[in-house]
Design a protein around this motif. Structure first.
Motif, PDB file in Angstrom:
ATOM      1  N   LEU A 129       0.817  -1.213   0.000  1.00 51.11           N
ATOM      2  CA  LEU A 129       0.000   0.000   0.000  1.00 51.11           C
ATOM      3  C   LEU A 129       0.848   1.259   0.000  1.00 51.11           C
ATOM      4  N   LEU A 130       0.357   2.231  -0.738  1.00 51.34           N
ATOM      5  CA  LEU A 130       0.860   3.586  -0.566  1.00 51.34           C
ATOM      6  C   LEU A 130      -0.396   4.456  -0.416  1.00 51.34           C
ATOM      7  N   ILE A 131      -0.684   4.747   0.827  1.00 49.26           N
ATOM      8  CA  ILE A 131      -1.880   5.540   1.126  1.00 49.26           C
ATOM      9  C   ILE A 131      -1.493   7.011   1.155  1.00 49.26           C
ATOM     10  N   LEU A 132      -2.138   7.784   0.319  1.00 45.94           N
ATOM     11  CA  LEU A 132      -1.944   9.230   0.391  1.00 45.94           C
ATOM     12  C   LEU A 132      -3.007   9.756   1.369  1.00 45.94           C
ATOM     13  N   ALA A 133      -2.531  10.299   2.468  1.00 49.89           N
ATOM     14  CA  ALA A 133      -3.458  10.729   3.528  1.00 49.89           C
ATOM     15  C   ALA A 133      -3.637  12.237   3.456  1.00 49.89           C
ATOM     16  N   TYR A 134      -4.882  12.648   3.487  1.00 49.23           N
ATOM     17  CA  TYR A 134      -5.160  14.090   3.373  1.00 49.23           C
ATOM     18  C   TYR A 134      -6.351  14.438   4.267  1.00 49.23           C
ATOM     19  N   ASP A 135      -6.164  14.202   5.557  1.00 49.49           N
ATOM     20  CA  ASP A 135      -7.190  14.586   6.536  1.00 49.49           C
ATOM     21  C   ASP A 135      -6.651  15.681   7.450  1.00 49.49           C
ATOM     22  N   HIS A 136      -5.565  16.302   7.007  1.00 47.07           N
ATOM     23  CA  HIS A 136      -4.905  17.307   7.847  1.00 47.07           C
ATOM     24  C   HIS A 136      -5.775  18.534   8.061  1.00 47.07           C
ATOM     25  N   GLY A 137      -6.603  18.840   7.087  1.00 47.18           N
ATOM     26  CA  GLY A 137      -7.483  20.002   7.222  1.00 47.18           C
ATOM     27  C   GLY A 137      -8.391  19.882   8.424  1.00 47.18           C
ATOM     28  N   LEU A 138      -8.796  18.657   8.735  1.00 45.88           N
ATOM     29  CA  LEU A 138      -9.595  18.468   9.936  1.00 45.88           C
ATOM     30  C   LEU A 138      -8.704  18.276  11.159  1.00 45.88           C
ATOM     31  N   GLU A 139      -7.759  17.362  11.082  1.00 48.17           N
ATOM     32  CA  GLU A 139      -6.992  16.964  12.265  1.00 48.17           C
ATOM     33  C   GLU A 139      -6.032  18.049  12.766  1.00 48.17           C
ATOM     34  N   HIS A 140      -5.410  18.754  11.848  1.00 42.90           N
ATOM     35  CA  HIS A 140      -4.422  19.768  12.246  1.00 42.90           C
ATOM     36  C   HIS A 140      -4.889  21.189  11.934  1.00 42.90           C
ATOM     37  N   GLY A 141      -5.734  21.303  10.921  1.00 39.40           N
ATOM     38  CA  GLY A 141      -6.230  22.624  10.552  1.00 39.40           C
ATOM     39  C   GLY A 141      -5.355  23.296   9.506  1.00 39.40           C
ATOM     40  N   PRO A 142      -5.737  24.522   9.123  1.00 36.47           N
ATOM     41  CA  PRO A 142      -5.043  25.242   8.059  1.00 36.47           C
ATOM     42  C   PRO A 142      -3.542  25.367   8.268  1.00 36.47           C
ATOM     43  N   VAL A 143      -3.069  25.247   9.473  1.00 32.68           N
ATOM     44  CA  VAL A 143      -1.644  25.407   9.725  1.00 32.68           C
ATOM     45  C   VAL A 143      -0.802  24.442   8.890  1.00 32.68           C
ATOM     46  N   ASP A 144      -1.339  23.276   8.596  1.00 34.43           N
ATOM     47  CA  ASP A 144      -0.575  22.303   7.809  1.00 34.43           C
ATOM     48  C   ASP A 144      -0.446  22.693   6.342  1.00 34.43           C
ATOM     49  N   PHE A 145      -1.216  23.665   5.925  1.00 31.79           N
ATOM     50  CA  PHE A 145      -1.126  24.087   4.534  1.00 31.79           C
ATOM     51  C   PHE A 145      -0.220  25.311   4.364  1.00 31.79           C
ATOM     52  N   GLU A 146       0.234  25.839   5.456  1.00 33.02           N
ATOM     53  CA  GLU A 146       1.042  27.062   5.373  1.00 33.02           C
ATOM     54  C   GLU A 146       2.355  26.912   4.601  1.00 33.02           C
ATOM     55  N   PRO A 147       3.074  25.805   4.766  1.00 35.12           N
ATOM     56  CA  PRO A 147       4.346  25.697   4.032  1.00 35.12           C
ATOM     57  C   PRO A 147       4.148  25.772   2.518  1.00 35.12           C
ATOM     58  N   ASN A 148       2.980  25.363   2.066  1.00 37.14           N
ATOM     59  CA  ASN A 148       2.713  25.370   0.636  1.00 37.14           C
ATOM     60  C   ASN A 148       1.224  25.633   0.473  1.00 37.14           C
ATOM     61  N   PRO A 149       0.850  26.932   0.402  1.00 36.24           N
ATOM     62  CA  PRO A 149      -0.571  27.296   0.500  1.00 36.24           C
ATOM     63  C   PRO A 149      -1.491  26.576  -0.472  1.00 36.24           C
ATOM     64  N   GLU A 150      -0.967  26.239  -1.670  1.00 42.05           N
ATOM     65  CA  GLU A 150      -1.887  25.613  -2.621  1.00 42.05           C
ATOM     66  C   GLU A 150      -2.288  24.198  -2.190  1.00 42.05           C
ATOM     67  N   THR A 151      -1.613  23.656  -1.192  1.00 41.77           N
ATOM     68  CA  THR A 151      -1.979  22.317  -0.713  1.00 41.77           C
ATOM     69  C   THR A 151      -3.322  22.318   0.010  1.00 41.77           C
ATOM     70  N   ALA A 152      -3.846  23.509   0.273  1.00 48.26           N
ATOM     71  CA  ALA A 152      -5.181  23.574   0.886  1.00 48.26           C
ATOM     72  C   ALA A 152      -6.256  23.110  -0.082  1.00 48.26           C
ATOM     73  N   ASP A 153      -5.912  23.080  -1.348  1.00 44.92           N
ATOM     74  CA  ASP A 153      -6.893  22.730  -2.370  1.00 44.92           C
ATOM     75  C   ASP A 153      -6.943  21.215  -2.566  1.00 44.92           C
ATOM     76  N   PRO A 154      -8.028  20.584  -2.197  1.00 38.65           N
ATOM     77  CA  PRO A 154      -8.104  19.124  -2.300  1.00 38.65           C
ATOM     78  C   PRO A 154      -7.888  18.619  -3.716  1.00 38.65           C
ATOM     79  N   GLU A 155      -8.249  19.429  -4.696  1.00 36.89           N
ATOM     80  CA  GLU A 155      -8.119  18.953  -6.076  1.00 36.89           C
ATOM     81  C   GLU A 155      -6.674  18.594  -6.404  1.00 36.89           C
TER      82      GLU A 155
END
Lengths: 272, 272, 272, 272, 272
Positions: C15-41
């Motif tokens: 398995l290689l699971i790409l995990a993207y639940d940071h918006g809930l678990e950690h919040g917007p702070v996890d998207f700060e290093p690369n702002p466009e990562t906030a976009d699920p698309e």
């Protein structure tokens, strides 16, 4: 968030929610500035204004009045809420089942989530049930996303509001109602975090016409899809004039001053 | 609140609820002033009086006696309640399901909500289920809206009673039973807050005929739709006379003194 | 653990699971290093990479985006999760029912268990229901097995991670996602404890390409069946290159340096 | 309370309940005075005595023995109970569902309510379900009405016992089992409060034959409809003799001395 | 307790339960003395020994391995259990529904009850559901009756074990698994208290062959119907030899020394 799930409470993809749950949440004190506002009929009449895309009320008010306004008003049934007699950690009773809301003719449900409260987990699980039940009845889902309680120091900071908006997206709301985070930039960030979930600004306590409309204008400019407003409309002497102006700001994207003037208000000074 | 949902427990849109849940809520001590009042049959007989629009009792009392009074008495089944042995924060056990109440022939359900208690949210959710189940069985819904507990300093202040009445409307009660808030003006405000939800005054502990009737008169003048009364009727030597007088005050809107005289009482002094 | 129950989210049993639940678990702070990562698309696009066997997201994100990626991405719906506004003992709200996950097209469910938390028992019972419901819908079950809370002093010690892996087996997970326990030997022991339940390493916070890939290589050598990774992929400038390299390490079992070179990266230094 | 609902466990409207739940409630210590009393078979044999109108046992004992006694013994299944290993506020686990009790052939259910405990509300709601389920299966309902816990200073005072009996009526029990309140007058008051709900006296710890029978006689004279007895029967050398005597006191309303003599006992002195 | 309900997990009315839930309850530490014991397959192989009447495992282990052993091993699915990461008052999560246990092919369910814990009441109610559901699926019911927690000072005293055994009978277990109470006389008393519910001794931590078998012999002599054993079998170098010897002691009622000799062990000294 499901595309078009909120069609019945939007106009051109935007919302002007007239909120009238103050009788439960705040109590009679909110009607004191203008005693006749205690009468739900007055607010239902306002909700027939073209600018209003949905009226948010609790179950009992919907039961009593909505049968007379079904063809003229879109109903956003607020299914949870609590009196301010409650002194505990922020929490909200689920006062209406989704099935009953559907029976009452609701087009969408409203649900408060207090992120950071020590009841957050219980509320999130109640939201799960409500959201999934709403999907079964083809109703839209509006989250009042209000971080509050033991986990919060400042419930309108930009970070908090951005997180609140993101919770709307992650948990499956079509629309997230958040407090104004103090600046257009912060609102834009909240909007960005919510992605396809529409963000609407919460109206808050009453201010003068011009500054209120300017705040709305800045929120719309920042990408918010509209406004949920209660006291700033129903406590006014001339709520219809303000709704006219809001229609300009939200749906025609006019500057606040122009919208207010067009509505017959005085753009130079506060209307009251 | 649904129009006409309470038809079976009203007369000309007004109510005189004879309440007899004291055996559970207060215990035998309430029967001491007049020991024979411990016998439910005596109260069922009183409930056949034309003035009484509904008798409120707990499940067990209804099970044992209502089969003999079904054609003469309208049953308001009080579905929650708690003994006063309970020392915790105000709360009330749901002692009867709505379905079972319907099987017993109830015309309406009664439900206590202690707004401001740290059990308020749980009680509001139990009320939701009860209210919606009652709608399925075409039964009216009467809320004993009694703010009490950690959130309350004064549970009969005008503000509190106005809020209590509004909770009745917001949460979907057809009738809200509230304490007398101390003045006709305060009662009028509570009535105004309840909108189409009928407000009935709670009888309270026993006082003399004249002053009791005058309080009822003032409540009716203030827009209350009636009275829920227990001890002020069943503890009296001549409860029928008082019911006659109440009929005058509530349904014929006579002044207290005139109604009392017409009922054969002495309007100058207390009857007992 | 049921053989082949996780087929839809594995490739050659890995398995290689790409995990993207940071918006809930950690919040917007996890998207700060690369702002466009906030976009699920953007992350859904990454998930179409051949190396990715499943994308883990919360309900709301799946609702909004998965309809457009159903044919290209395997969905691992993370059905519980909590914001980090929550200040209580570790716990996780069940935000999505298994039935709704199935309706959304999920191939498997993800569920966090905080062993040692004072909510462990409640969470284990929620896991029971989720696991059994998943079996009814032929979905695989991935446990985020994360001991944490009042019972834990060190949540990444070898003993703790071995126990976490074993909990996955005992409670019926097909895959157990655990933190890296600090050494290949400790990972091997965790793998041994999990028996036929596949162990995948949790990616953790971002490190440089080479050292990250070497940790993955050591985990694979120790018997781990793959990786669940979020920030270490989506926060990078060139996430595709890293996915290419991960494909080499996990599925072709190449040494980290060789895989990185083959992917076009610089095996001598950190890529960013 | 429903008329005749308890027919299967009464004789001429009276009851002699042989209670044998001590193995759960008190543990092996209650069998020490007479070790063979640990054997349920011995008590089932006693229950075939004509004087015994029902045998009260827990689920497991009924499962094992009742199949052999169905035609000779009426079963009163005690559906809740707790070991005395429990150190918390008085509470009682519901150990048997009403439906399962019905499957076991029970004629009635027994249920303990600890009024005044901080679990009173939860227990009252469990009683609601049990009582309504029993009605569906045409089983009688016996309440062990035992005020106890944080709300109680004296759990056998006349006031407390009168209240306990009234709770039986209000909540819908056909029979209320209460402690002896210390005098015939107090028992008469409890009986009066219970109205049509039958009051049976709880046997308590073992005393000598004569004084025990006199207490029973005084309770019957006071209007009690019988007795629930355990240790005062099964701990005796000659339990059949005492059952003979009880038959005289309860069903023939003989004086204690005469009943004891007729049963072959020595009315002048204690039998053991 | 229902006669013959445990037929599928007994042989001549006796039991030798091989218990292997240590991976959950104690964690990897229990496998350290003999690392290969971490592999469930090894224990499933042991469970095919003629002496073993049932293998007790948690859901996940049964899911993975039982499909290959269905015809050779009787499955006792342990449906509750908790990791020892848990630091709270003794409690046990219900990790498997009875229906799912039945789907897995279980012949009986195992359930831990911690009498005296402040979770006793909740656990007893979970046991009620499990026991009744097991009856529906014709599965036997084995109670791990382990008084423990705030109500207990000494959890292996003769009084405690006798009470534990009695709880098995009262609550409806077919088999009660209890700790060895220190003497044959105390075990005999526990057996007497359990009546027709079979008592099996819990194996406990590893001791030498001879003394272990002598304890089993004394329990059998005292009327116990067998043994539930884990570490004392699977941690040994030669577990088959010990199973051979246990077969002699339990089913042939041989003295420990003779059984051990017959099995090829050295009756004079400890085997390892």
């Amino acid at each position: 968030m499901i595309h078009d799930a909120d069609d019945a409470i939007t106009r051109d993809g935007k919302l002007l929610i007239l909120a009238y749950d103050h009788g439960l949440e705040h109590g009679p004190v909110d009607f004191e500035p203008n005693p006749e506002t205690a009468d739900p009929e007055r607010v239902f009449e306002l909700a027939t204004h073209d600018a209003v895309t949905a009226l948010a009320v609790q179950k009992g008010v919907a039961e009593a009045y909505y049968p007379y306004y079904e063809s003229d008003v879109s109903l956003l049934l607020k299914i949870n809420g609590t009196s301010n007699l409650w002194m505990g950690e922020p929490d909200s009773a689920v006062n209406c089942s989704v099935e009953y809301a559907a029976d009452l003719g609701a087009d969408a449900i409203g649900f408060t989530l207090y992120g950071g409260s020590n009841h957050e987990i219980e509320m999130a699980e109640e939201f799960r049930d409500a959201q999934e039940d709403a999907r079964e009845h083809d109703m839209g889902v509006v989250m009042w996303s209000y971080p509050r309680g033991q986990g919060l120091k400042n419930d309108t900071s930009p970070d908090t509001i951005a997180y609140a908006a993101r919770q709307g997206l992650e948990l499956g709301a079509d629309v997230a109602k958040v407090k104004y985070p103090g600046s257009a930039a912060a609102m834009a960030e909240a909007v960005r975090m919510a992605g396809p979930t529409k963000v609407v600004m919460s109206g808050g306590s009453k201010t003068d016409d011009r500054s209120f409309l300017e705040t709305v204008e800045s929120a719309i400019d920042a990408g918010a899809k509209g406004l949920a407003v209660g006291r700033n409309v129903f406590q006014r002497e001339n709520p219809v004039q303000l709704l006219d102006a809001l229609e300009g700001v939200i749906f025609e994207e006019l500057p606040a001053a122009e919208a207010l003037e067009q509505a017959g208000g005085d753009p130079e000074t506060a209307a009251e």
